[in-house]
Enzyme design. Structure first.
Site, short mmCIF file in Angstrom:
data_model
loop_
_atom_site.label_atom_id
_atom_site.label_comp_id
_atom_site.label_asym_id
_atom_site.label_seq_id
_atom_site.Cartn_x
_atom_site.Cartn_y
_atom_site.Cartn_z
CG PHE A 111 -0.18 6.49 -3.67
CD1 PHE A 111 -0.07 5.50 -4.62
CD2 PHE A 111 -1.11 6.33 -2.65
CE1 PHE A 111 -0.86 4.36 -4.58
CE2 PHE A 111 -1.92 5.19 -2.60
CZ PHE A 111 -1.78 4.20 -3.55
CE LYS A 112 0.40 0.70 -2.59
NZ LYS A 112 0.53 0.95 -4.05
CG ASP A 113 6.85 6.87 0.61
OD1 ASP A 113 7.12 5.81 1.20
OD2 ASP A 113 7.48 7.28 -0.39
#
Ligand SMILES: *Cc1c(COP(=O)(O)O)cnc(C)c1O
Length: 462
Positions: A111-113
């Site tokens: 999810f860090k993208d």
């Protein structure tokens, strides 16, 4: 919109200033002075918008006109255009009122993208505009590093230094970082754990005198406000796709640094009807101990099968404490810095207030594997260990089964082969764009857990 520090001793900043920094000079974290609030009607009018257009509406007030609207919209649209699913953040049904929000369709499969694709583009835009160069310095427990490198590597005005705990990230995670090409990319493996890496980064930010005078450090950890800002969007998106804002939804969030769930807390404060927010942790459960037992105390950091949550002290929790303590910066400072000396406790009223908002659970490795196997058996859907922690917490803590419960699926299972194997299941294949990951050349330096070594390394490579 101005940004102020949770420790109360730093001057207020504009958006560009918080984007180009990390911690405030007083050691606090920046938060908006006032939050934008949206009416139910306004939120309802966004139903059916594609992800990037919804994101623009939510992010715009935080940027405060410092980037022209058309530029901001195109930076946002570019950030999500290469996600592998047209919905960007698709929802998947597991059972009656039980959902997962798949947040791993970006280039590095976590999810860090969502935040770092945008952060890289925002930085690139303002640095070129202002003709500035910066050094990005970040600590990673695994996923931040690769997402930051992917998000920023094309920025000519950025040199990137990413610290990870030596031999404590999964092989896929390590290779995703150490195979990123570019002269501006530096991976540092620190002989220590994630908290050691985080401490070095914090110290370096606190005293930047080792840098050439025309440089400053920029954070890519979730202490950077822009990351939190980008993550607020998918809470609105998920709700709108499940009948919100007319009906409430609940979220279970696998969390380590309290970044992701803090974004959910903000979405709620901005007007999104959210019934329950569940803090899902592994054995490194300082937050769960506070919520369940009113005990905020250090422990031994234990490596687990969900390594991206192997964090003892959650930096972003300070942002929530700032609200919980009615924005009394002195009380926040005392609570946060007191932790090093003794366990901290909330007064009864505040503890109750925190418990009304947050439920919590700590999930051990055995249960994590059982959840991976169980969900696979029930639905044929393979989840990663962080998501498994989230689903377990969702099932245990759910207070109202008539409300849709959404677990954030934070990573693709291919990143965490260990846990999948231990659950007795077969590992999925690497997606097409990563097929040759194990053949690519790796580049990284191993340094001691020592601030001096790290700052000398930066100095040498700037
Ligand atoms: C970073 C990460 C988390 C924890 O996110 P926080 O920002 O600490 O809340 C959970 N799962 C995965 C897969 C991660 O990469």
């Amino acid at each position: 919109m101005r940004y102020i520090s949770t420790r109360g001793l730093a001057p207020a900043c504009n958006f560009e200033q918080v984007l180009l920094t990390g911690l405030a000079p007083d050691g606090g974290l920046y938060v908006p002075e006032t939050l934008p609030e949206f009416s139910r009607q306004e939120i309802a009018s966004w139903s059916g918008l594609p992800y990037d257009q919804l994101a623009f509406r939510i992010i715009k007030p935080f940027v405060n006109g410092e980037i022209p609207d058309d530029v901001l919209q195109s930076l946002i649209s570019d950030s999500y255009k290469d996600f592998s699913h047209p919905a960007v953040a698709p929802l998947r049904m597991l059972g009656v009122n039980e959902w997962v929000l798949e947040l791993y369709c970006g280039p590095t499969l976590a999810f860090k993208d969502f935040a770092l694709q945008l952060l890289g583009r925002l930085l690139d835009y303002v640095l070129i505009r202002d003709n500035k160069k910066v050094a990005v310095l970040g600590a990673t427990s695994g996923d931040t590093g690769s997402a930051a490198l992917e998000g920023c590597r094309h920025c000519k005005n950025i040199d990137l230094f990413i610290l990870h705990p030596y031999q404590r990230v999964s092989e896929v995670q390590r290779r995703q970082m150490t195979t990123v090409p570019g002269d501006n990319v530096h991976n540092i493996a620190v002989r220590g754990n994630f908290d050691d890496c985080q401490r070095i980064v914090k110290t370096a930010f606190g005293d930047q005198s080792f840098l050439p005078s025309d440089r400053q450090l920029v954070a890519v950890n979730s202490i950077n406000w822009a990351r939190i800002m980008a993550q607020i969007v998918y809470y609105f998106y998920a709700s709108l796709n499940l009948g919100g804002p007319l009906r409430p939804v609940s979220f279970s969030v696998p969390t380590g640094n309290f970044g992701d769930i803090y974004a959910g807390y903000l979405a709620r404060a901005m007007g999104l009807p959210v019934k329950q927010l569940i803090i899902a942790t592994n054995k490194n459960d300082i937050l769960h101990r506070l919520i369940s037992n009113n005990e905020y105390s250090l422990g031994e950091l234990e490596p687990t099968l969900s390594p991206s949550m192997d964090i003892m002290v959650s930096s972003n929790f300070e942002r929530y404490l700032f609200d919980l303590f009615d924005r009394d910066a002195d009380a926040v400072t005392a609570f946060v810095t007191g932790l090093d000396k003794a366990p901290q406790h909330l007064d009864d009223i505040r503890w109750k207030k925190a418990r009304e908002l947050f439920s919590s659970l700590g999930v051990d490795d055995k249960t994590t594997c059982e959840m991976i196997a169980e969900v696979y058996k029930e639905t044929g859907f393979l989840i990663d260990p962080h998501t498994a922690v989230g689903i377990k917490a969702a099932r245990v803590c759910n207070q109202d089964t008539s409300v849709p419960m959404i677990t954030l699926a934070t990573a693709h299972p291919v990143k965490f082969a260990d846990a999948v194997t231990k659950a007795g299941l077969e590992n999925p294949d690497l997606p097409a764009h990563m097929q040759d990951l194990f053949e690519r050349e790796e580049r990284y330096d191993i340094l001691d857990n020592d601030i001096g070594e790290v700052t000398r390394f930066l100095r040498k490579h700037l």
